[in-house]
Motif scaffolding. Structure first.
Motif, PDB file in Angstrom:
ATOM      1  N   SER A  10       0.988  -1.306  -0.135  1.00 20.56           N
ATOM      2  CA  SER A  10       0.127  -0.494  -0.387  1.00 20.56           C
ATOM      3  C   SER A  10       0.952   1.765   0.171  1.00 20.56           C
ATOM      4  O   SER A  10      -0.260   2.295  -0.370  1.00 20.56           O
ATOM      5  CB  SER A  10      -0.516  -0.061   0.669  1.00 20.56           C
ATOM      6  OG  SER A  10      -0.407  -0.015   2.234  1.00 20.56           O
ATOM      7  N   ALA A  11       1.824   1.594   0.341  1.00 21.39           N
ATOM      8  CA  ALA A  11       2.714   2.201   0.371  1.00 21.39           C
ATOM      9  C   ALA A  11       4.109   2.451  -0.840  1.00 21.39           C
ATOM     10  O   ALA A  11       5.245   2.498  -0.138  1.00 21.39           O
ATOM     11  CB  ALA A  11       3.831   2.223   2.175  1.00 21.39           C
ATOM     12  N   LYS A  12       3.902   1.469  -1.894  1.00 29.61           N
ATOM     13  CA  LYS A  12       5.346   1.590  -3.170  1.00 29.61           C
ATOM     14  C   LYS A  12       5.333   2.975  -2.965  1.00 29.61           C
ATOM     15  O   LYS A  12       6.524   2.669  -3.747  1.00 29.61           O
ATOM     16  CB  LYS A  12       4.012   0.860  -4.297  1.00 29.61           C
ATOM     17  CG  LYS A  12       4.025  -0.775  -3.931  1.00 29.61           C
ATOM     18  CD  LYS A  12       3.689  -1.381  -5.431  1.00 29.61           C
ATOM     19  CE  LYS A  12       3.920  -2.776  -5.148  1.00 29.61           C
ATOM     20  NZ  LYS A  12       2.887  -3.419  -6.584  1.00 29.61           N
ATOM     21  N   ASN A  13       4.423   4.188  -2.964  1.00 28.03           N
ATOM     22  CA  ASN A  13       5.433   4.931  -3.510  1.00 28.03           C
ATOM     23  C   ASN A  13       5.862   5.915  -2.741  1.00 28.03           C
ATOM     24  O   ASN A  13       7.250   6.528  -2.661  1.00 28.03           O
ATOM     25  CB  ASN A  13       3.572   6.436  -3.850  1.00 28.03           C
ATOM     26  CG  ASN A  13       2.928   6.680  -2.258  1.00 28.03           C
ATOM     27  OD1 ASN A  13       2.913   4.962  -1.958  1.00 28.03           O
ATOM     28  ND2 ASN A  13       2.218   6.775  -1.775  1.00 28.03           N
ATOM     29  N   LEU A  14       5.866   5.777  -1.608  1.00 28.55           N
ATOM     30  CA  LEU A  14       6.646   5.847  -0.580  1.00 28.55           C
ATOM     31  C   LEU A  14       7.698   4.863  -0.138  1.00 28.55           C
ATOM     32  O   LEU A  14       9.536   5.676   0.093  1.00 28.55           O
ATOM     33  CB  LEU A  14       6.245   5.803   1.274  1.00 28.55           C
ATOM     34  CG  LEU A  14       4.808   6.116   1.668  1.00 28.55           C
ATOM     35  CD1 LEU A  14       4.705   6.253   3.034  1.00 28.55           C
ATOM     36  CD2 LEU A  14       5.159   8.240   1.154  1.00 28.55           C
ATOM     37  N   VAL A  15       8.402   3.512  -0.348  1.00 27.45           N
ATOM     38  CA  VAL A  15       9.371   3.057  -0.726  1.00 27.45           C
ATOM     39  C   VAL A  15       9.753   3.485  -1.879  1.00 27.45           C
ATOM     40  O   VAL A  15      11.210   3.970  -2.456  1.00 27.45           O
ATOM     41  CB  VAL A  15       9.068   1.729  -1.089  1.00 27.45           C
ATOM     42  CG1 VAL A  15      10.287   0.772  -2.128  1.00 27.45           C
ATOM     43  CG2 VAL A  15       8.281   0.997   0.037  1.00 27.45           C
ATOM     44  N   ALA A  21      12.903   2.283  -8.399  1.00 27.87           N
ATOM     45  CA  ALA A  21      11.776   3.331  -7.738  1.00 27.87           C
ATOM     46  C   ALA A  21      10.936   3.766  -8.725  1.00 27.87           C
ATOM     47  O   ALA A  21       9.906   4.307  -8.569  1.00 27.87           O
ATOM     48  CB  ALA A  21      12.596   3.880  -7.378  1.00 27.87           C
ATOM     49  N   LEU A  22      11.871   3.992 -10.082  1.00 23.08           N
ATOM     50  CA  LEU A  22      10.542   4.964 -11.563  1.00 23.08           C
ATOM     51  C   LEU A  22       9.444   4.531 -11.517  1.00 23.08           C
ATOM     52  O   LEU A  22       8.502   5.884 -11.526  1.00 23.08           O
ATOM     53  CB  LEU A  22      12.093   4.775 -12.367  1.00 23.08           C
ATOM     54  CG  LEU A  22      12.886   5.503 -12.295  1.00 23.08           C
ATOM     55  CD1 LEU A  22      13.463   4.999 -14.003  1.00 23.08           C
ATOM     56  CD2 LEU A  22      12.500   7.510 -12.753  1.00 23.08           C
ATOM     57  N   PRO A  23       8.780   3.081 -10.771  1.00 20.35           N
ATOM     58  CA  PRO A  23       8.076   3.151 -11.497  1.00 20.35           C
ATOM     59  C   PRO A  23       6.603   3.329 -11.041  1.00 20.35           C
ATOM     60  O   PRO A  23       5.806   3.289 -10.889  1.00 20.35           O
ATOM     61  CB  PRO A  23       8.130   1.310 -11.939  1.00 20.35           C
ATOM     62  CG  PRO A  23       8.551   1.224 -12.097  1.00 20.35           C
ATOM     63  CD  PRO A  23       9.894   1.890 -10.785  1.00 20.35           C
ATOM     64  N   TYR A  24       7.124   3.701  -9.417  1.00 19.64           N
ATOM     65  CA  TYR A  24       6.096   3.554  -8.783  1.00 19.64           C
ATOM     66  C   TYR A  24       6.326   5.436  -8.103  1.00 19.64           C
ATOM     67  O   TYR A  24       5.604   5.900  -6.650  1.00 19.64           O
ATOM     68  CB  TYR A  24       6.049   2.293  -7.490  1.00 19.64           C
ATOM     69  CG  TYR A  24       6.526   1.263  -8.434  1.00 19.64           C
ATOM     70  CD1 TYR A  24       5.269   1.233  -7.931  1.00 19.64           C
ATOM     71  CD2 TYR A  24       7.430   0.168  -7.669  1.00 19.64           C
ATOM     72  CE1 TYR A  24       4.847  -0.799  -8.490  1.00 19.64           C
ATOM     73  CE2 TYR A  24       7.307  -0.766  -8.475  1.00 19.64           C
ATOM     74  CZ  TYR A  24       5.835  -0.857  -8.182  1.00 19.64           C
ATOM     75  OH  TYR A  24       5.782  -2.360  -9.046  1.00 19.64           O
ATOM     76  N   ILE A  25       6.788   6.402  -8.785  1.00 15.55           N
ATOM     77  CA  ILE A  25       6.701   7.452  -7.961  1.00 15.55           C
ATOM     78  C   ILE A  25       5.772   7.612  -8.705  1.00 15.55           C
ATOM     79  O   ILE A  25       4.556   8.686  -9.388  1.00 15.55           O
ATOM     80  CB  ILE A  25       8.001   8.336  -8.831  1.00 15.55           C
ATOM     81  CG1 ILE A  25       9.303   7.769  -8.502  1.00 15.55           C
ATOM     82  CG2 ILE A  25       8.576  10.051  -8.656  1.00 15.55           C
ATOM     83  CD1 ILE A  25      10.130   7.900  -6.917  1.00 15.55           C
ATOM     84  N   ALA A  32      12.924  12.595 -10.821  1.00 16.86           N
ATOM     85  CA  ALA A  32      13.314  11.433 -11.125  1.00 16.86           C
ATOM     86  C   ALA A  32      13.595  10.791 -11.839  1.00 16.86           C
ATOM     87  O   ALA A  32      14.917  10.199 -12.199  1.00 16.86           O
ATOM     88  CB  ALA A  32      11.594  10.213 -10.382  1.00 16.86           C
ATOM     89  N   TYR A  33      12.972  11.158 -13.125  1.00 14.57           N
ATOM     90  CA  TYR A  33      13.484  10.442 -14.834  1.00 14.57           C
ATOM     91  C   TYR A  33      14.591  11.507 -15.277  1.00 14.57           C
ATOM     92  O   TYR A  33      15.924  11.163 -16.146  1.00 14.57           O
ATOM     93  CB  TYR A  33      12.608  11.155 -16.151  1.00 14.57           C
ATOM     94  CG  TYR A  33      11.384   9.818 -15.542  1.00 14.57           C
ATOM     95  CD1 TYR A  33      12.178   8.521 -16.023  1.00 14.57           C
ATOM     96  CD2 TYR A  33      10.053  10.160 -15.344  1.00 14.57           C
ATOM     97  CE1 TYR A  33      10.846   7.352 -16.264  1.00 14.57           C
ATOM     98  CE2 TYR A  33       9.200   8.523 -15.416  1.00 14.57           C
ATOM     99  CZ  TYR A  33       9.667   7.490 -15.496  1.00 14.57           C
ATOM    100  OH  TYR A  33       9.274   6.297 -16.122  1.00 14.57           O
ATOM    101  N   ALA A  34      15.083  12.701 -14.491  1.00 10.32           N
ATOM    102  CA  ALA A  34      16.361  13.742 -14.302  1.00 10.32           C
ATOM    103  C   ALA A  34      17.063  12.750 -14.376  1.00 10.32           C
ATOM    104  O   ALA A  34      18.150  13.220 -14.588  1.00 10.32           O
ATOM    105  CB  ALA A  34      15.805  15.445 -14.071  1.00 10.32           C
ATOM    106  N   PHE A  35      16.632  12.607 -12.710  1.00 15.70           N
ATOM    107  CA  PHE A  35      17.877  12.442 -12.177  1.00 15.70           C
ATOM    108  C   PHE A  35      18.783  10.622 -12.240  1.00 15.70           C
ATOM    109  O   PHE A  35      19.824  10.540 -13.056  1.00 15.70           O
ATOM    110  CB  PHE A  35      17.588  11.990 -11.487  1.00 15.70           C
ATOM    111  CG  PHE A  35      18.625  10.908 -10.042  1.00 15.70           C
ATOM    112  CD1 PHE A  35      19.629  11.082  -9.575  1.00 15.70           C
ATOM    113  CD2 PHE A  35      17.647   9.813  -9.005  1.00 15.70           C
ATOM    114  CE1 PHE A  35      20.798  10.165  -9.475  1.00 15.70           C
ATOM    115  CE2 PHE A  35      19.111   9.231  -7.908  1.00 15.70           C
ATOM    116  CZ  PHE A  35      20.445   9.469  -8.290  1.00 15.70           C
TER     117      PHE A  35
END
Length: 536
Positions: free
Chosen positions: A123-128, A194-198, A215-218
């Motif tokens: 439920s917290a994939k975005n925080l991960v 991380a990228l798919p869940y930002i 995130a994509y710029a990084f």
């Protein structure tokens, strides 16, 4: 003494900080027990790095020179300029940079550990994702500072850094450095996971966090350094879309402002060019822009022959000259300071007042660490270096940068250039290579001899495109520390002059253009605790 538009040191853009106050109010280290996803979210606010490496990297680059012994220098700036191991432990020292980034990593790991303990993984994939992106970014900054540039041929030989995956307050003898390959693989793993869940909807002010574009710029910058050029292009495309100018800075409106107001505009979250903004405890803005301890500084010589006023396809000339008054480049007539310290007013000092009566508080550096403009140049470089180079697309990106950074027409009727392969080659080929050892400032050009670390650049079109992009990156990332990384990546030799002393050459030929001083020495207490020092 030549005087430019000068900003009094006592003037601070306090108002500009008000929009960042929520971001600067981080949680204390002694935190309450984490029991909910909202508390994890709050914890991640404090996980972003609160120190930076800007002063370190700028002072070791070719963006500064020696004004002479009659001008004061801080111990930190003196040691960095001379490529010495630094004893200073102040805010902008390697000591604070090391501890600041590793504290960031520890907080990100604490968030990840709390998510796992609470059973919130799904439920917290975005925080991960945010925690892993923070960890990857802080490790990347540590790698850029304390390690050699990525070189696949030497990645198993070069030292890496500890990559903790659980909370830890001190990185010392209990950890192993590993190899540079292991370090980059770990950073890559965190980014990819991380990228798919930002999720931008997670944040009230997305630009203070790793939002999608940031995130994509990084990811684009990391993969450029990692020599994964196709991935760099793919990720940059996610940022730039079909119209890169939509996420690039517009300079014409800035020409109506003075320095303080330009500095305020520069860090606005409402500017589409600013993909992510980071505020840190730092005197970098004073160290690098203002004539405070100005012995080692970006002065008129560097400005005239190497950076803002250097000869380039859009013209040249100092801001006070007839030619400079006609310069197309917006930067060229937006310079401030004294001849010993000439600066473009980005990232102006920000002061957080904590005691209104005594007017005391903390200096901050508020830095747009990812922008659409820099991401465009990452893509341009990747186009030029990919296994099947697309010079036409690289030049398209170059022209886009020129279009947003230059006036359409100068006062004498000169128009903004639109380059093609032939005109770019013609311009660069007419230049002499810039010498590593300076005998006369007038010998400097934007054309450098390149000795790429772990990759090749062919003479002719490819080399010419890369040299122009590197110059654009130099201007784009001034005061942000990225120039030193580019110098390391491309094995570019340059000189730190010392008045009345023997000059210092970085990347002397005998070093195979991989100068070990490019990896800043670890803090003394970390070495004493058992972590191997960088070779010297």
């Amino acid at each position: 003494m030549k005087i430019f538009k000068y900003i009094a040191l006592s003037v601070l853009a306090v108002g500009a900080l008000s929009s960042c106050n929520d971001y600067l109010d981080t949680l204390p280290d002694d935190r309450a027990e984490i029991e909910t996803a909202d508390q994890v979210k709050d914890l991640l606010v404090s996980a972003y790095p609160n120190y930076n490496n800007n002063t370190i990297m700028e002072m070791m680059s070719d963006n500064v020179t020696d004004n002479g012994k009659t001008y004061a220098s801080s111990v930190l700036k003196d040691e960095l300029y001379r490529f010495k191991d630094v004893d200073d432990t102040g805010n902008d020292s390697p000591y604070q940079s090391w501890n600041g980034y590793y504290r960031s990593i520890a907080s990100a790991n604490e968030a990840l550990q709390s998510i796992e303990k609470l059973g919130l993984t799904e439920s917290a994939k975005n925080l991960v994702a945010e925690a892993k992106m923070i960890r990857a970014y802080s490790m990347f900054q540590l790698a850029n500072t304390f390690c050699m540039a990525w070189n696949p041929a030497k990645a198993d030989e070069y030292l890496g850094l500890p990559y903790p995956t659980e909370p830890a307050k001190f990185i010392g003898g209990a950890y192993k450095r590993g190899t540079l390959r292991e370090l980059y693989e770990n950073i890559d793993k965190d980014i990819e996971e991380a990228l798919p869940y930002i999720d931008d909807n997670t944040y009230s002010v997305p630009k203070y966090h790793f939002n999608k574009k940031a995130a994509y710029a990084f990811a684009a910058r990391f993969n450029l350094y990692y020599m994964k050029y196709d991935k760099c292009i793919t990720y940059a495309n996610e940022v730039l879309g079909s119209d890169p100018t939509a996420v690039m800075r517009q300079y014409e409106p800035l020409t109506q402002f003075g320095a303080q107001d330009v500095g305020t505009q520069w860090i606005k979250t409402s500017d589409p060019a600013n993909l992510m903004i980071l505020a840190t405890y730092s005197g970098a803005s004073y160290n690098l822009l203002y004539p405070v301890s100005p012995r080692f500084q970006h002065n008129t010589y560097v400005c005239s022959f190497a950076t803002y006023w250097a000869k380039a396809p859009w013209g040249s000339g100092s801001g006070g000259s007839k030619e400079g008054a006609k310069a197309l480049l917006y930067y060229s007539n937006m310079m401030y300071g004294l001849s010993q310290a000439v600066f473009f007013p980005k990232m102006m000092p920000q002061f957080e007042i904590t005691d209104k009566i005594n007017q005391t508080g903390y200096l901050h550096c508020v830095d747009p660490i990812f922008t659409g403009d820099e991401t465009l140049l990452c893509r341009a470089e990747a186009y030029a270096l990919s296994s099947q180079p697309r010079y036409d697309l690289a030049i398209n990106d170059i022209n886009t940068w020129i279009k947003t950074h230059c006036r359409e027409k100068a006062t004498d009727g000169t128009t903004r250039p639109v380059l093609d392969e032939a005109s770019l080659n013609s311009f660069m080929d007419e230049m002499e290579y810039s010498p590593a050892v300076i005998e006369s400032w007038a010998e400097l050009t934007i054309r450098k001899e390149l000795h790429p670390q772990g990759f090749t650049v062919a003479q002719g079109t490819q080399e010419n495109i890369i040299n122009l992009i590197l110059h654009m990156r130099r201007l784009e990332t001034m005061y942000q520390g990225l120039r030193f990384i580019d110098l390391k990546r491309y094995g570019i030799s340059y000189t730190h002059l010392l008045k009345g002393e023997e000059q210092i050459i970085f990347n002397p030929e005998s070093s195979d253009y991989a100068d070990p001083r490019g990896a800043i020495q670890l803090p003394a207490d970390v070495i004493k605790a058992g972590l191997p020092a960088n070779p010297r």
